[in-house]
Scaffold this motif. Structure first.
Motif, PDB file in Angstrom:
ATOM      1  N   MET A   1      47.053  42.005  32.989  1.00 19.45           N
ATOM      2  CA  MET A   1      46.053  40.912  32.848  1.00 19.45           C
ATOM      3  C   MET A   1      44.982  40.763  31.511  1.00 19.45           C
ATOM      4  SD  MET A   1      46.994  39.315  35.432  1.00 19.45           S
ATOM      5  CE  MET A   1      46.320  38.305  36.592  1.00 19.45           C
TER       6      MET A   1
ATOM      7  N   LEU B   1      40.509  34.964  34.337  1.00 23.79           N
ATOM      8  CA  LEU B   1      42.258  35.240  34.340  1.00 23.79           C
ATOM      9  C   LEU B   1      43.109  33.765  34.670  1.00 23.79           C
ATOM     10  CD1 LEU B   1      41.375  38.606  35.721  1.00 23.79           C
ATOM     11  CD2 LEU B   1      42.150  38.018  33.328  1.00 23.79           C
TER      12      LEU B   1
ATOM     13  N   LEU C   1      39.945  45.571  32.891  1.00 24.11           N
ATOM     14  CA  LEU C   1      40.910  45.629  33.265  1.00 24.11           C
ATOM     15  C   LEU C   1      42.058  46.979  32.500  1.00 24.11           C
ATOM     16  CD1 LEU C   1      41.358  42.370  33.349  1.00 24.11           C
ATOM     17  CD2 LEU C   1      41.630  43.170  36.261  1.00 24.11           C
TER      18      LEU C   1
ATOM     19  N   ASN D   1      42.192  37.456  40.137  1.00 25.19           N
ATOM     20  CA  ASN D   1      42.965  38.296  39.584  1.00 25.19           C
ATOM     21  C   ASN D   1      44.431  38.342  40.726  1.00 25.19           C
ATOM     22  OD1 ASN D   1      44.954  40.093  38.830  1.00 25.19           O
ATOM     23  ND2 ASN D   1      43.092  41.368  37.735  1.00 25.19           N
TER      24      ASN D   1
ATOM     25  N   GLY E   1      40.751  42.463  41.870  1.00 26.30           N
ATOM     26  CA  GLY E   1      40.924  42.586  40.732  1.00 26.30           C
ATOM     27  C   GLY E   1      40.234  42.641  39.556  1.00 26.30           C
TER      28      GLY E   1
END
Ligand code: FE2
Length: 248
Positions: free
Chosen positions: A226, A44, A242, A12, A179
């Motif tokens: 994201m 990602l 996310l 991330n 992340g």
């Protein structure tokens, strides 16, 4: 001494950039950041994350997902690694191969990804047969810390920000995940981990008072960008986590 601990970036890059900016805004230098592993795996920006991380040269230990990227054949990877591997260069993979299992930072902190024994067990949490994730019993937490001489012990892996004080005063700290604010897993029992918010998590350690204090920082960033990326890459579980910090 004052330094920052980051963990579980999972590719991330936007969350990593937000955390790095927040660390700098706190007056902490790049040389005073440690990284507890699981850097790249996920749907990602594995390659861009590696491109950010490699020049920083942070003291970094290997996570289970870092290991999976270099020990499994490309066609035999879990989906988190398959997504990431396609983005990685030979230099990125060489960097992963060179990561140590554990490390000591300036003789004040012992670093590992999960426990000092291996990289895929929750140190501070336990999963019940019903799938509840809760604080592990004190004796087991203490046992893994036997023989570690540093006053701070830093681990990641569970994505749950938590600090535990051992009987002798040492602190075991998990900074949470940069992340990945939520995921599900089948082992040791089916369970989910949810931060409950989409922010990027990390920790600052500080002994200015004469004893170590821990500050958990939860940093907002463009998490919906994201989330959309995960959705475009057909990972709806990541997209939901996310977006919200919850897994469903
Ligand atoms: Fe992990």
């Amino acid at each position: 001494m004052r330094f920052a601990a980051i963990a579980d970036i999972h590719g991330n890059a936007l969350a990593l950039e937000a955390v790095l900016a927040d660390i700098a805004a706190q007056g902490i230098a790049t040389a005073d950041i440690v990284n507890l592993g699981d850097c790249l795996s996920g749907p990602l920006e594995a390659g861009r994350t590696a491109d950010i991380l490699l020049p920083l040269d942070l003291l970094t230990v290997s996570g289970n997902h870092d290991r999976y990227l270099i020990e499994h054949a490309a066609g035999d990877m879990h989906e988190w690694e398959a997504d990431a591997y396609a983005e990685l260069s030979p230099a990125h993979l060489d960097w992963l191969r060179a990561l140590p299992f554990d490390a000591v930072f300036r003789d004040v902190a012992y670093l590992c990804h999960a426990t000092p024994d291996e990289d895929n067990t929750y140190w501070l949490e336990q999963v019940s047969v019903e799938g509840h994730v809760h604080l592990r019993d004190r004796a087991t937490i203490e046992a893994w810390a036997t023989g570690i001489t540093q006053p701070l012990i830093l681990c990641g892996h569970t994505h749950i920000p938590r600090a535990v004080q051992l009987a002798d005063g040492r602190l075991v700290v998990n900074p949470g995940s940069v992340g990945g604010p939520g995921y599900t897993d089948d082992a040791p029992h089916p369970h989910k981990v949810e931060a409950g918010l989409p922010h990027a998590s990390y920790a600052i350690l500080d002994d200015a008072s004469g004893r170590w204090s821990v500050t958990f920082r939860l940093v907002p960033y463009d998490h919906m960008a994201m989330s959309r990326m995960a959705a475009e890459r057909r990972r709806p579980d990541w997209a939901i986590a996310l977006a919200s910090g919850f897994v469903a």
